[in-house]
Design a protein around this motif. Structure first.
Motif, PDB file in Angstrom:
ATOM      1  N   THR A 176       0.828  -1.214   0.000  1.00  0.00           N
ATOM      2  CA  THR A 176       0.000   0.000   0.000  1.00  0.00           C
ATOM      3  C   THR A 176       0.857   1.256   0.000  1.00  0.00           C
ATOM      4  OG1 THR A 176      -1.590  -1.231   1.344  1.00  0.00           O
ATOM      5  CG2 THR A 176      -1.936   1.133   1.140  1.00  0.00           C
ATOM      6  N   LEU A 177       1.890   1.275   0.812  1.00  0.00           N
ATOM      7  CA  LEU A 177       2.719   2.469   0.967  1.00  0.00           C
ATOM      8  C   LEU A 177       3.468   2.788  -0.321  1.00  0.00           C
ATOM      9  CD1 LEU A 177       3.449   4.479   3.267  1.00  0.00           C
ATOM     10  CD2 LEU A 177       5.468   3.063   3.711  1.00  0.00           C
ATOM     11  N   THR A 178       4.073   1.774  -0.914  1.00  0.00           N
ATOM     12  CA  THR A 178       4.833   1.982  -2.150  1.00  0.00           C
ATOM     13  C   THR A 178       3.929   2.447  -3.279  1.00  0.00           C
ATOM     14  OG1 THR A 178       6.421   0.272  -1.476  1.00  0.00           O
ATOM     15  CG2 THR A 178       6.394   0.899  -3.805  1.00  0.00           C
ATOM     16  N   ASP A 179       2.779   1.799  -3.418  1.00  0.00           N
ATOM     17  CA  ASP A 179       1.831   2.186  -4.471  1.00  0.00           C
ATOM     18  C   ASP A 179       1.367   3.628  -4.292  1.00  0.00           C
ATOM     19  OD1 ASP A 179       2.040  -0.341  -5.507  1.00  0.00           O
ATOM     20  OD2 ASP A 179       0.111  -1.054  -4.730  1.00  0.00           O
ATOM     21  N   ALA A 180       1.068   3.994  -3.051  1.00  0.00           N
ATOM     22  CA  ALA A 180       0.588   5.350  -2.788  1.00  0.00           C
ATOM     23  C   ALA A 180       1.650   6.387  -3.104  1.00  0.00           C
ATOM     24  CB  ALA A 180       0.148   5.473  -1.332  1.00  0.00           C
ATOM     25  N   LEU A 199      -3.473   7.494   3.759  1.00  0.00           N
ATOM     26  CA  LEU A 199      -2.432   6.650   4.354  1.00  0.00           C
ATOM     27  C   LEU A 199      -2.371   6.825   5.866  1.00  0.00           C
ATOM     28  CD1 LEU A 199       0.610   7.025   1.921  1.00  0.00           C
ATOM     29  CD2 LEU A 199      -0.666   4.925   2.382  1.00  0.00           C
ATOM     30  N   GLU A 200      -2.401   8.069   6.314  1.00  0.00           N
ATOM     31  CA  GLU A 200      -2.289   8.331   7.746  1.00  0.00           C
ATOM     32  C   GLU A 200      -3.513   7.827   8.511  1.00  0.00           C
ATOM     33  OE1 GLU A 200       0.416   9.262   9.156  1.00  0.00           O
ATOM     34  OE2 GLU A 200       1.436   9.581   7.249  1.00  0.00           O
ATOM     35  N   LEU A 201      -4.688   7.987   7.925  1.00  0.00           N
ATOM     36  CA  LEU A 201      -5.898   7.495   8.593  1.00  0.00           C
ATOM     37  C   LEU A 201      -5.893   5.978   8.646  1.00  0.00           C
ATOM     38  CD1 LEU A 201      -8.635   9.899   7.174  1.00  0.00           C
ATOM     39  CD2 LEU A 201      -7.484   9.995   9.393  1.00  0.00           C
ATOM     40  N   GLN A 202      -5.365   5.345   7.606  1.00  0.00           N
ATOM     41  CA  GLN A 202      -5.280   3.888   7.632  1.00  0.00           C
ATOM     42  C   GLN A 202      -4.291   3.424   8.707  1.00  0.00           C
ATOM     43  OE1 GLN A 202      -3.345   1.517   4.428  1.00  0.00           O
ATOM     44  NE2 GLN A 202      -5.383   0.581   4.171  1.00  0.00           N
ATOM     45  N   ALA A 203      -3.174   4.161   8.875  1.00  0.00           N
ATOM     46  CA  ALA A 203      -2.219   3.813   9.935  1.00  0.00           C
ATOM     47  C   ALA A 203      -2.864   3.983  11.309  1.00  0.00           C
ATOM     48  CB  ALA A 203      -0.958   4.667   9.822  1.00  0.00           C
TER      49      ALA A 203
END
Length: 278
Positions: A176-180, A199-203
């Motif tokens: 997910t992180l790399t794709d984003a 990303l931050e909300l998912q974390a």
């Protein structure tokens, strides 16, 4: 939190004493960089993005010196290793349920400044995750800064900080992180910011997922713990921090989500414990 008797992670590097607090040295005309770094670390994100974009304007000072941690700091070090161990236990099980293998990150404790796979950093950047070396970096003085600067305190609030950074590692393992980051590199700043918020909300959500299952495994949560973490989430919302810093909020510049969004993401993970959410 109930942590008595809990194991400590061995995925740990102690680099304390390897740098001094004088760290960040700033040339003329880059006050905006300093402001961006402060806002970013208060938001719980990765200020290395700011620092690396301004390479050449910032240098790192400080020399090796003898270092003796205080008893309170040693308690926080033990606490951090116990929380990391809890994330290992939870995510190993959750990944296995999906037929996946969880590879735990390394926790690096440092003081003053540190050299990571993502570049040099000082304690002013706060906790951060570096996917280049799959490590999370923490200067334990951040927790006292968190209390004095934001008024956010409590062991579960501190655990939330660690679990959030581990959440970024989960994103990395799932791709997910790399794709984003790849998508963000081709977008306008406002559009990239929207992906950063997601990303931050998912974390935050993953931090809640960890707490849900850690409590199931170890009965770790005590009365008041959840309130501590939700209070911390509320105080690191982009709108809260921007209003505090400048008196107003600029939604297009949000990179981590509003206070309400961060609270909701954490609460959702705590309530459901559902994984994966990609």
């Amino acid at each position: 939190m109930r942590l008595n008797g809990r194991r400590q992670s061995s995925n740990f590097q102690d680099r304390r004493g390897g740098g001094t607090g004088s760290g960040l040295k700033i040339g003329g005309g880059i006050g905006a960089v300093v402001i961006a770094v402060i806002i970013t670390w208060l938001s719980g994100g990765n200020p290395l993005d700011v620092l690396m974009q301004n390479a050449g304007q910032i240098t790192y000072g400080g020399t090796q010196s003898a270092y003796t941690p205080t008893a309170q700091e040693e308690e926080l070090a033990t606490f951090s290793k116990q929380i990391l161990a809890g994330t290992e236990d939870v995510w190993t099980e959750l990944f296995a349920r999906q037929g996946l293998e969880y590879e735990p990150p390394t926790l690096v404790l440092y003081t003053g400044s540190v050299n990571s796979g993502c570049g040099n950093a000082t304690s002013q950047v706060g906790p951060f995750y570096c996917s280049a070396d799959q490590s999370l970096y923490i200067d334990l003085s951040f927790f006292s800064d968190m209390r004095s600067t934001l008024g956010a305190d409590g062991d579960f609030a501190y655990a939330y900080v660690i679990a959030h950074e581990v959440g970024h590692h989960v994103q990395y393992l799932l791709g997910t992180l790399t794709d984003a980051h790849e998508r963000m590199s081709h977008l306008s700043e406002a559009e990239a910011n929207r992906i950063s918020v997601a990303l931050e909300l998912q974390a935050d959500y993953y931090a809640g997922v960890w707490a849900h299952h850690d409590n199931k495994m170890f009965n770790s949560l005590e009365p008041g713990d959840i309130e501590e973490a939700l209070d911390a989430a509320q105080k690191i919302g982009d709108d809260y921090l921007q209003k505090r810093a400048q008196g107003y909020a600029v939604p297009d510049s949000f990179t981590h989500g509003t206070s309400a969004q961060r609270e909701q993401a954490l609460k959702s993970g705590l309530r459901t414990g559902a994984f994966p959410q990609r």
